[in-house]
Design an enzyme around this catalytic site. Structure first.
Site, short mmCIF file in Angstrom:
data_model
loop_
_atom_site.label_atom_id
_atom_site.label_comp_id
_atom_site.label_asym_id
_atom_site.label_seq_id
_atom_site.Cartn_x
_atom_site.Cartn_y
_atom_site.Cartn_z
N ASP A 169 0.85 -1.20 0.00
CA ASP A 169 0.00 0.00 0.00
C ASP A 169 0.88 1.25 0.00
O ASP A 169 1.71 1.42 0.89
CB ASP A 169 -0.91 -0.02 1.24
CG ASP A 169 -1.96 1.07 1.22
OD1 ASP A 169 -2.03 1.83 0.24
OD2 ASP A 169 -2.72 1.16 2.20
N HIS A 210 -9.80 -1.31 -7.10
CA HIS A 210 -9.51 -0.13 -6.27
C HIS A 210 -8.63 0.88 -7.01
O HIS A 210 -8.92 2.07 -7.01
CB HIS A 210 -8.83 -0.59 -4.97
CG HIS A 210 -8.50 0.51 -4.03
ND1 HIS A 210 -9.46 1.26 -3.40
CD2 HIS A 210 -7.30 1.00 -3.61
CE1 HIS A 210 -8.87 2.17 -2.63
NE2 HIS A 210 -7.56 2.04 -2.73
C1 HEM Z 1 -3.91 2.59 -4.19
C2 HEM Z 1 -5.19 -0.06 -0.34
C3 HEM Z 1 -8.51 3.28 0.84
C4 HEM Z 1 -6.80 6.14 -2.67
C5 HEM Z 1 -3.99 1.58 -3.27
C6 HEM Z 1 -3.25 0.34 -3.34
C7 HEM Z 1 -3.61 -0.39 -2.25
C8 HEM Z 1 -4.58 0.36 -1.51
C9 HEM Z 1 -3.10 -1.78 -1.87
C10 HEM Z 1 -2.27 -0.06 -4.46
C11 HEM Z 1 -0.87 0.40 -4.25
C12 HEM Z 1 -0.69 1.89 -4.15
O1 HEM Z 1 -0.52 2.58 -5.15
O2 HEM Z 1 -0.76 2.38 -3.02
C13 HEM Z 1 -6.22 0.61 0.29
C14 HEM Z 1 -6.97 0.09 1.41
C15 HEM Z 1 -7.90 1.02 1.73
C16 HEM Z 1 -7.74 2.14 0.83
C17 HEM Z 1 -6.72 -1.29 2.05
C18 HEM Z 1 -8.96 0.97 2.79
C19 HEM Z 1 -9.53 -0.14 3.17
C20 HEM Z 1 -8.34 4.34 0.00
C21 HEM Z 1 -9.11 5.54 0.02
C22 HEM Z 1 -8.63 6.36 -0.97
C23 HEM Z 1 -7.55 5.65 -1.61
C24 HEM Z 1 -10.25 5.84 1.00
C25 HEM Z 1 -9.04 7.74 -1.40
C26 HEM Z 1 -9.95 8.49 -0.83
C27 HEM Z 1 -5.87 5.43 -3.37
C28 HEM Z 1 -5.14 5.95 -4.52
C29 HEM Z 1 -4.33 4.92 -4.98
C30 HEM Z 1 -4.56 3.79 -4.09
C31 HEM Z 1 -5.22 7.37 -5.08
C32 HEM Z 1 -3.37 4.95 -6.18
C33 HEM Z 1 -4.13 4.70 -7.45
C34 HEM Z 1 -3.22 4.67 -8.66
O3 HEM Z 1 -2.67 3.61 -8.96
O4 HEM Z 1 -3.06 5.72 -9.28
N1 HEM Z 1 -4.78 1.57 -2.15
N2 HEM Z 1 -6.70 1.86 -0.01
N3 HEM Z 1 -7.41 4.43 -1.02
N4 HEM Z 1 -5.50 4.13 -3.14
FE1 HEM Z 1 -6.14 2.98 -1.62
#
Ligand code: HEM
Length: 306
Positions: free
Chosen positions: A144, A217
């Site tokens: 993440d 996601h």
């Molecule tokens: C990407 C997990 C909640 C925004 C990711 C990734 C994971 C992850 C594993 C892929 C690797 C990375 O680029 O970080 C989670 C989990 C969440 C959560 C477990 C809650 C249960 C959120 C929320 C937001 C968010 C609430 C925004 C309001 C993003 C964004 C990316 C991302 C902007 C990058 C997307 C891209 O590849 O351009 N998240 N996330 N995430 N997440 Fe989350």
């Protein structure tokens, strides 16, 4: 204007503390705001290796008490969303402390000192102790933070500039505490999990467009403005909790200079893009808090202290 220490990278440990305070005790609150940086130094100086830092945020209602004449343009209560399978709920919070260090005990020590300075009648409505899990993975087993802006880009994404010059150096912090249903998640195959996230689990490589579902996601959170420019926020999520089902999850924290970017991501996740095409992660993860804070520059924090 010097921002608070937002732009630092992830640490081994973090402590997220949200409190409600009696607004009429504003002298106590102002003195706490003024002393937070000094308290951080009092602890951190003794453990330089631990890289202790603390960011202080102020909620919309408390802001109105402290500074009724001048308010950051986008500071408002967290916008609730009635989603397809989950609601993004709004929960109370006047003060927020995002404490980070390489050792949890050092975060705890600073939190204890800050707690002691909260005015009588304050309530710590949420406290989450986060830990690094393996190679920066969440408890779903995926790395993440990979697509976060890099060190040179963070200020441009997270810190307000001329667009709201009275509040330059500040940032909006959106926080949500998500609880995971790991039993249901772990019943999926690795391929199904990868389709939910949009990246491969073991090596963290993003799925190609052809094999990435539109409700993954990362697909819903990879957003652009009308000119095709990518819109980003700075995320510093941490895993937390114990082994017991229903006690563990991801503490989401996103810093942005433009909170409408974070809010659009949340609409994509909960309402879906196109509407109805909601984030598959929400079938396994439920937000139990939701609050928006403004984190003033260090200079403005001192001016608020009076
Ligand atoms: C990407 C997990 C909640 C925004 C990711 C990734 C994971 C992850 C594993 C892929 C690797 C990375 O680029 O970080 C989670 C989990 C969440 C959560 C477990 C809650 C249960 C959120 C929320 C937001 C968010 C609430 C925004 C309001 C993003 C964004 C990316 C991302 C902007 C990058 C997307 C891209 O590849 O351009 N998240 N996330 N995430 N997440 Fe989350």
């Amino acid at each position: 204007m010097r921002p608070q220490p937002i732009a630092r990278p992830l640490t081994e440990a973090a402590l997220f503390m949200v409190a409600t305070v009696p607004p009429d005790l504003s002298d106590d609150i102002r003195s706490l705001l003024g002393d937070a940086e000094g308290l951080t130094k009092a602890v951190g100086f003794r453990y330089p290796h631990a890289q202790l830092s603390c960011v202080v945020g102020i909620g919309s209602a408390l802001w109105d008490h402290l500074s009724p004449m001048l308010k950051p343009k986008q500071l408002h209560p967290f916008i609730q969303l009635h989603g397809v399978v989950r609601d993004a709920i709004a929960t109370p919070g006047d003060l927020f402390f995002h404490i980070r260090a390489e050792e949890l005990g050092i975060c705890f020590e600073l939190a204890r000192l800050l707690q002691a300075r909260l005015p009588p009648g304050s309530v710590i409505v949420d406290e989450v102790q986060g830990f690094r899990y393996l190679d920066q993975r969440d408890l779903l087993g995926f790395v993440d933070g990979t697509e976060n802006p890099d060190a040179g880009e963070v200020l441009g994404v997270a810190i307000i500039g001329d667009e709201d010059s009275d509040f330059a150096g500040g940032s909006y912090a959106t926080v949500q505490k998500y609880l995971h249903n790991l039993t249901a998640w772990n019943a999926l195959t690795t391929e199904e999990q990868e389709q939910a996230v949009g990246r491969r689990k073991l090596d963290n490589v993003e799925l190609d467009e052809a094999s990435k579902p539109s409700n993954a996601h990362v697909a819903l959170n990879n957003i652009h403005d009308d000119g095709g420019e990518e819109l980003a926020i700075y995320r510093l999520n941490m895993p937390f909790g114990s082994l017991r089902e229903g006690t563990n999850g991801t503490y989401f924290i996103g810093y942005a200079k433009d909170v409408s970017v974070t809010e659009r991501m949340l609409r994509n996740m909960f309402l879906g893009d196109p509407p109805g095409n909601y984030d598959r992660l929400l079938d396994f993860s439920t937000p139990t808090t939701g609050t928006l804070f403004f984190c003033p520059s260090l200079e403005l924090l001192q001016r608020l202290a009076g």
